[in-house]
Design a protein around this motif. Structure first.
Motif, PDB file in Angstrom:
ATOM      1  N   MET A   1       0.850  -1.188   0.000  1.00  0.00           N
ATOM      2  CA  MET A   1       0.000   0.000   0.000  1.00  0.00           C
ATOM      3  C   MET A   1       0.887   1.241   0.000  1.00  0.00           C
ATOM      4  SD  MET A   1      -2.920  -1.332  -0.040  1.00  0.00           S
ATOM      5  CE  MET A   1      -3.903  -2.747   0.439  1.00  0.00           C
ATOM      6  N   ILE A   2       0.527   2.248  -0.793  1.00  0.00           N
ATOM      7  CA  ILE A   2       1.325   3.467  -0.859  1.00  0.00           C
ATOM      8  C   ILE A   2       0.918   4.354   0.306  1.00  0.00           C
ATOM      9  CG2 ILE A   2       2.002   5.423  -2.301  1.00  0.00           C
ATOM     10  CD1 ILE A   2       0.939   3.747  -4.699  1.00  0.00           C
ATOM     11  N   THR A   3       1.771   4.452   1.278  1.00  0.00           N
ATOM     12  CA  THR A   3       1.430   5.210   2.484  1.00  0.00           C
ATOM     13  C   THR A   3       1.924   6.641   2.435  1.00  0.00           C
ATOM     14  OG1 THR A   3       3.450   4.550   3.650  1.00  0.00           O
ATOM     15  CG2 THR A   3       1.540   3.086   3.828  1.00  0.00           C
ATOM     16  N   GLY A   4       2.956   6.921   1.646  1.00  0.00           N
ATOM     17  CA  GLY A   4       3.483   8.273   1.596  1.00  0.00           C
ATOM     18  C   GLY A   4       4.195   8.574   0.291  1.00  0.00           C
ATOM     19  N   ILE A   5       4.026   9.815  -0.199  1.00  0.00           N
ATOM     20  CA  ILE A   5       4.755  10.305  -1.379  1.00  0.00           C
ATOM     21  C   ILE A   5       5.315  11.678  -1.015  1.00  0.00           C
ATOM     22  CG2 ILE A   5       4.636  10.945  -3.817  1.00  0.00           C
ATOM     23  CD1 ILE A   5       2.175   9.156  -4.080  1.00  0.00           C
ATOM     24  N   GLN A   6       6.631  11.785  -0.932  1.00  0.00           N
ATOM     25  CA  GLN A   6       7.284  13.060  -0.629  1.00  0.00           C
ATOM     26  C   GLN A   6       7.798  13.680  -1.923  1.00  0.00           C
ATOM     27  OE1 GLN A   6      10.291  11.901   2.232  1.00  0.00           O
ATOM     28  NE2 GLN A   6       9.012  12.574   3.942  1.00  0.00           N
TER      29      GLN A   6
ATOM     30  N   TYR B   1      -3.640   2.838  -3.417  1.00  0.00           N
ATOM     31  CA  TYR B   1      -3.815   1.385  -3.425  1.00  0.00           C
ATOM     32  C   TYR B   1      -4.454   0.913  -4.723  1.00  0.00           C
ATOM     33  CZ  TYR B   1      -8.408   3.125  -2.031  1.00  0.00           C
ATOM     34  OH  TYR B   1      -9.590   3.826  -1.987  1.00  0.00           O
ATOM     35  N   TRP B   2      -4.275  -0.376  -4.982  1.00  0.00           N
ATOM     36  CA  TRP B   2      -5.041  -1.102  -5.998  1.00  0.00           C
ATOM     37  C   TRP B   2      -6.263  -1.711  -5.303  1.00  0.00           C
ATOM     38  CZ3 TRP B   2      -3.749  -2.596 -11.209  1.00  0.00           C
ATOM     39  CH2 TRP B   2      -2.524  -2.102 -11.671  1.00  0.00           C
ATOM     40  N   ASP B   3      -7.371  -1.854  -6.025  1.00  0.00           N
ATOM     41  CA  ASP B   3      -8.496  -2.587  -5.454  1.00  0.00           C
ATOM     42  C   ASP B   3      -9.320  -3.247  -6.551  1.00  0.00           C
ATOM     43  OD1 ASP B   3     -10.254  -0.681  -6.500  1.00  0.00           O
ATOM     44  OD2 ASP B   3     -10.538   0.346  -4.602  1.00  0.00           O
ATOM     45  N   VAL B   4     -10.129  -4.204  -6.130  1.00  0.00           N
ATOM     46  CA  VAL B   4     -11.007  -4.957  -7.029  1.00  0.00           C
ATOM     47  C   VAL B   4     -12.356  -5.132  -6.348  1.00  0.00           C
ATOM     48  CG1 VAL B   4     -11.448  -7.287  -7.921  1.00  0.00           C
ATOM     49  CG2 VAL B   4      -9.281  -6.183  -8.394  1.00  0.00           C
ATOM     50  N   VAL B   5     -13.415  -5.025  -7.121  1.00  0.00           N
ATOM     51  CA  VAL B   5     -14.754  -5.386  -6.651  1.00  0.00           C
ATOM     52  C   VAL B   5     -15.145  -6.681  -7.358  1.00  0.00           C
ATOM     53  CG1 VAL B   5     -17.170  -4.701  -6.497  1.00  0.00           C
ATOM     54  CG2 VAL B   5     -15.385  -2.972  -6.244  1.00  0.00           C
TER      55      VAL B   5
ATOM     56  N   ILE C   1     -17.979  -7.812  -3.172  1.00  0.00           N
ATOM     57  CA  ILE C   1     -16.922  -7.973  -2.177  1.00  0.00           C
ATOM     58  C   ILE C   1     -15.784  -7.040  -2.583  1.00  0.00           C
ATOM     59  CG2 ILE C   1     -15.330  -9.580  -1.067  1.00  0.00           C
ATOM     60  CD1 ILE C   1     -17.223 -11.847  -1.992  1.00  0.00           C
ATOM     61  N   TYR C   2     -15.312  -6.263  -1.628  1.00  0.00           N
ATOM     62  CA  TYR C   2     -14.301  -5.243  -1.910  1.00  0.00           C
ATOM     63  C   TYR C   2     -12.958  -5.727  -1.383  1.00  0.00           C
ATOM     64  CZ  TYR C   2     -12.193  -0.559  -1.846  1.00  0.00           C
ATOM     65  OH  TYR C   2     -11.376   0.544  -2.042  1.00  0.00           O
ATOM     66  N   ASP C   3     -11.939  -5.739  -2.241  1.00  0.00           N
ATOM     67  CA  ASP C   3     -10.623  -6.257  -1.872  1.00  0.00           C
ATOM     68  C   ASP C   3      -9.554  -5.264  -2.306  1.00  0.00           C
ATOM     69  OD1 ASP C   3      -8.192  -7.697  -1.631  1.00  0.00           O
ATOM     70  OD2 ASP C   3      -9.243  -9.602  -1.921  1.00  0.00           O
ATOM     71  N   LYS C   4      -8.738  -4.815  -1.363  1.00  0.00           N
ATOM     72  CA  LYS C   4      -7.664  -3.865  -1.665  1.00  0.00           C
ATOM     73  C   LYS C   4      -6.353  -4.541  -2.081  1.00  0.00           C
ATOM     74  CE  LYS C   4      -9.168   0.258   0.759  1.00  0.00           C
ATOM     75  NZ  LYS C   4      -8.843   1.278   1.781  1.00  0.00           N
ATOM     76  N   LEU C   5      -6.411  -5.822  -2.322  1.00  0.00           N
ATOM     77  CA  LEU C   5      -5.271  -6.552  -2.900  1.00  0.00           C
ATOM     78  C   LEU C   5      -4.001  -6.351  -2.081  1.00  0.00           C
ATOM     79  CD1 LEU C   5      -5.868  -5.808  -6.711  1.00  0.00           C
ATOM     80  CD2 LEU C   5      -6.902  -7.559  -5.259  1.00  0.00           C
ATOM     81  N   GLU C   6      -4.108  -6.489  -0.791  1.00  0.00           N
ATOM     82  CA  GLU C   6      -2.947  -6.327   0.086  1.00  0.00           C
ATOM     83  C   GLU C   6      -2.022  -7.520  -0.053  1.00  0.00           C
ATOM     84  OE1 GLU C   6      -2.104  -4.428   4.473  1.00  0.00           O
ATOM     85  OE2 GLU C   6      -4.145  -4.797   3.758  1.00  0.00           O
ATOM     86  N   GLY C   7      -0.761  -7.246  -0.364  1.00  0.00           N
ATOM     87  CA  GLY C   7       0.195  -8.306  -0.597  1.00  0.00           C
ATOM     88  C   GLY C   7       0.569  -9.053   0.665  1.00  0.00           C
ATOM     89  N   THR C   8       1.123 -10.250   0.462  1.00  0.00           N
ATOM     90  CA  THR C   8       1.576 -11.062   1.596  1.00  0.00           C
ATOM     91  C   THR C   8       3.087 -11.282   1.584  1.00  0.00           C
ATOM     92  OG1 THR C   8       1.131 -13.096   0.341  1.00  0.00           O
ATOM     93  CG2 THR C   8      -0.636 -12.249   1.770  1.00  0.00           C
TER      94      THR C   8
END
Length: 690
Positions: free
Chosen positions: A73-78, A97-101, A111-118
């Motif tokens: 997830m992109i948490t910060g852009i400086q 973030y990326w996401d898929v419905v 169903i909403y999925d933010k595609l969080e990596g493992t």
């Protein structure tokens, strides 16, 4: 007389000078782009990667991007002295973030999925490039989206931004699913980013999410009347994210500008090959929040036909992207609006560089592993010209093999489109290896073209198709026509909005159809009787409403409408058939019934049946999916003198059930050329070149 000659010469010279100025400006811009593109990356700091327990940081001395580890997830852009372009008040998985419905066929419901990596994998790390992979694999033991997801992020040396793409994969035998939406989303700082730019003509100061929360929800949640915005300039306006939608072909760059410090955040889409449904599929861009989106697939402006269905364990793999997240800045003394011009130049650099030569996924082929298709498209319509007609500005593309026109509903493969020149010549570059059908449609002509053989693209090959000929649907000479066959309703009458429900951007604007609530303006303009159009007297630009909507009967009740087309015929051949060509630009839960000369006939001459789910009326679009019907009209139903076609949209209940017409044409029988005459004289056809 001498003065008039001198005046003519002066105007001629002024015209030449103006052309020279335009050419000079174009040359200067090309030089700027070339200079920008040839900047020596080695003169910039190296790209650096830092892997921490919970975060990954990648920077190149110009921009610093922080991602969650292993979620991606992109948490910060400086950038440009700003500690984070993204809104810190949101949770870290809700900024970039990326996401898929998606849904399960046996259990309807999104169903909403933010595609969080493992897991995190470093694909490439050197001084010139870092590429990161965040994997989200599927196993049968977990009850989650049955796709393997590989999210990639790339930072290059000397680049003020970063690239992202993803590989979606499912293997044979995996569970059945429906995919309805896939995208990237960025939620920016509202205190900084208040000015949005979607195109040259669509730019404005925008409300914030808080402004919308304090506003009044209108007929649906997306539409809000701003009653107490922080910026008083916006008070009394309607805000709706669908007012800023664009066709895929027109959505190569969009984003936001901060004036303090002057900085730009842009999403650049260098190719639409990975998007669904072709070049005229509409989708969201940027909207109030401030939010910037990169939409890869959705059901917007099309409905259920664009849900990606996987059944019987069907395997699938597709690469979405890369897209470029571009950041730019100017000094405090410069006009911040120049950031938009710079973003457009960067967009040209990116499109000219496609396909990129730096993504490391084996599923992304470089230019030398792709093919080229070239040819010329001509149109054969002897009722317009005895010679073949150049398919000027035709849209020509490759998509998965299917039926004629199936490209606008195709949602699993890649599509490659271009627009022909004035003589119908076209070149499609960068085509992935595979088997395709070649499709086309030509502005000014109804229907769809499909080449009669498959196109098999191999690495590095060029396929020359030479002269292709399209025979558009036609059964006889034109007796009369309404509109322009261009797959939109833009040429028809679009009213001004209710003064209390306006968006100031679209006042006196070419896209005024994007104003809210135009469906109820029909009842105000036709309070007693529905639309009546008389061929040869009426003008479709002012007398044909852009959408056949339901009549507002009050108390939230809507009733069907019936429009009439009156036309005169001098000579009828009752033994022959005539043809009504009926092209629709949009349909939403509609049923169009056609009756000839007798509105009380229980069984109509023709009915579309229930069609359409594109919701373009409510979502301020001027088109959705294209429908074409060639309706046989027996000569026995016509008579000498005035005839009337009755067009009834029979499904009511809500205001947004309805249709938009693209084009209507009545054709005489092929045996009666020369017999049919119109009292009103010739109706001009759209300009076409021989």
């Amino acid at each position: 007389m001498i003065w008039k000659k001198q005046q003519g010469l002066l105007l001629g010279w002024l015209g030449i000078l103006l052309q020279l100025v335009v050419l000079t400006e174009c040359a200067i811009r090309r030089q700027r782009i070339q200079k920008k593109n040839n900047t020596d990356a080695a003169s910039f700091p190296s790209v650096r990667l830092h892997i921490l327990d919970e975060y990954v940081v990648v920077h190149n001395g110009l921009v610093n991007v922080t991602l969650s580890n292993p979620g991606g997830m992109i948490t910060g852009i400086q950038y440009n002295g700003i500690d984070n372009l993204l809104e810190n008040d949101y949770k870290e998985n809700n900024r970039g973030y990326w996401d898929v419905v998606w849904s399960k066929p046996e259990h309807p419901g999104d169903i909403y999925d933010k595609l969080e990596g493992t897991s995190l994998h470093v694909i490439k790390e050197d001084e010139n490039q870092v590429e990161l992979s965040f994997l989200k694999p599927w196993t049968s033991s977990n009850n989650v989206l049955p796709l393997n997801i590989d999210k990639r992020f790339i930072m290059l040396r000397g680049s003020t931004g970063f690239y992202s793409y993803a590989v979606f994969e499912r293997l044979e035998g995996w569970p059945d699913i429906n995919l309805s939406q896939g995208r990237m989303a960025f939620k920016l700082k509202p205190k900084l980013f208040q000015f949005m730019a979607v195109s040259d003509e669509r730019q404005r100061i925008m409300p914030t999410s808080q402004d919308r929360e304090r506003g009044q929800i209108l007929d649906y949640p997306e539409a809000v009347l701003l009653t107490d915005p922080e910026n008083s300039f916006l008070r009394g306006e309607v805000d709706d994210k669908y007012q800023y939608s664009s066709d895929n072909k027109d959505c190569q760059v969009h984003g936001w500008i901060s004036t303090n410090p002057p900085s730009g955040f842009w999403i650049i889409t260098p190719s639409n090959e990975f998007k669904t449904a072709g070049p005229v599929k509409q989708d969201l861009t940027s909207h109030a929040g401030p939010i910037a989106l990169s939409m890869f697939f959705s059901t917007h402006y099309a409905g259920s036909p664009l849900i990606i269905n996987f059944r019987d364990g069907e395997p699938w793999k597709k690469v979405f992207g890369p897209v470029f997240i571009y950041l730019n800045s100017v000094s405090e003394d410069d006009d911040p609006l120049t950031l938009w011009a710079d973003a457009k130049e960067q967009m040209l650099i990116e499109t000219q560089s496609w396909p990129y030569n730096f993504p490391m996924s084996k599923d992304y082929p470089y230019a030398e592993k792709r093919g080229i298709i070239a040819g010329r498209l001509l149109v054969r319509d002897s009722h317009i010209n005895q010679r073949l007609i150049s398919a000027r500005a035709a849209y020509i593309g490759l998509a998965l093999p299917g039926d004629t026109g199936s490209w606008q509903r195709e949602n699993k493969g890649y599509q490659f489109w271009t627009q022909a020149d004035d003589r119908g010549y076209f070149v499609i570059k960068g085509v992935r290896v595979g088997k395709y059908s070649l499709y086309a449609w030509v502005p000014g002509f109804i229907g769809d073209y499909k080449y009669n053989a498959y196109i098999n693209v191999r690495p590095g090959n060029t396929i020359r198709l030479y002269n292709l000929v399209y025979d558009p649907p036609r059964n006889g000479p034109t007796l009369w026509e309404i509109g322009i066959p261009d797959r939109t309703a833009a040429e028809y009458f679009v009213p001004d909005p209710n003064p209390t429900l306006m968006n100031q951007l679209y006042v006196n604007h070419a896209e005024k159809y994007r104003q809210y609530g135009l469906w109820d303006r029909y009842t105000e303009l036709y309070p007693e009787q529905d639309l009546v159009y008389k061929v040869g007297v009426s003008n479709y630009q002012i007398d044909w409403y852009f959408a056949q909507v339901n009549r507002n009967a009050g108390n939230k009740k809507y009733i069907p409408t019936t429009w009439q087309i009156l036309f005169d015929l001098d000579d009828i051949d009752e033994q022959e058939n005539y043809t009504l060509q009926l092209a629709l630009a949009s349909a939403t839960d509609a049923e169009l019934q056609v009756r000839m000369n007798d509105p009380g006939t229980e069984t109509p001459l023709f009915s579309t049946g229930l069609i359409g789910k594109d919701n373009s009326i409510a979502r301020h679009g001027i088109h959705g999916l294209y429908w074409l019907y060639s309706i046989t009209v027996p000569g026995s139903l016509l008579h000498t003198g005035t005839n009337i076609i009755f067009l009834t949209q029979s499904r009511a209940e809500i205001p947004w059930r309805g249709i938009m017409y693209d084009y209507i044409r009545l054709e005489g029988s092929s045996q009666s050329i020369g017999k049919q005459r119109r009292k009103q004289g010739k109706v001009s056809a759209p300009a076409r070149n021989p």
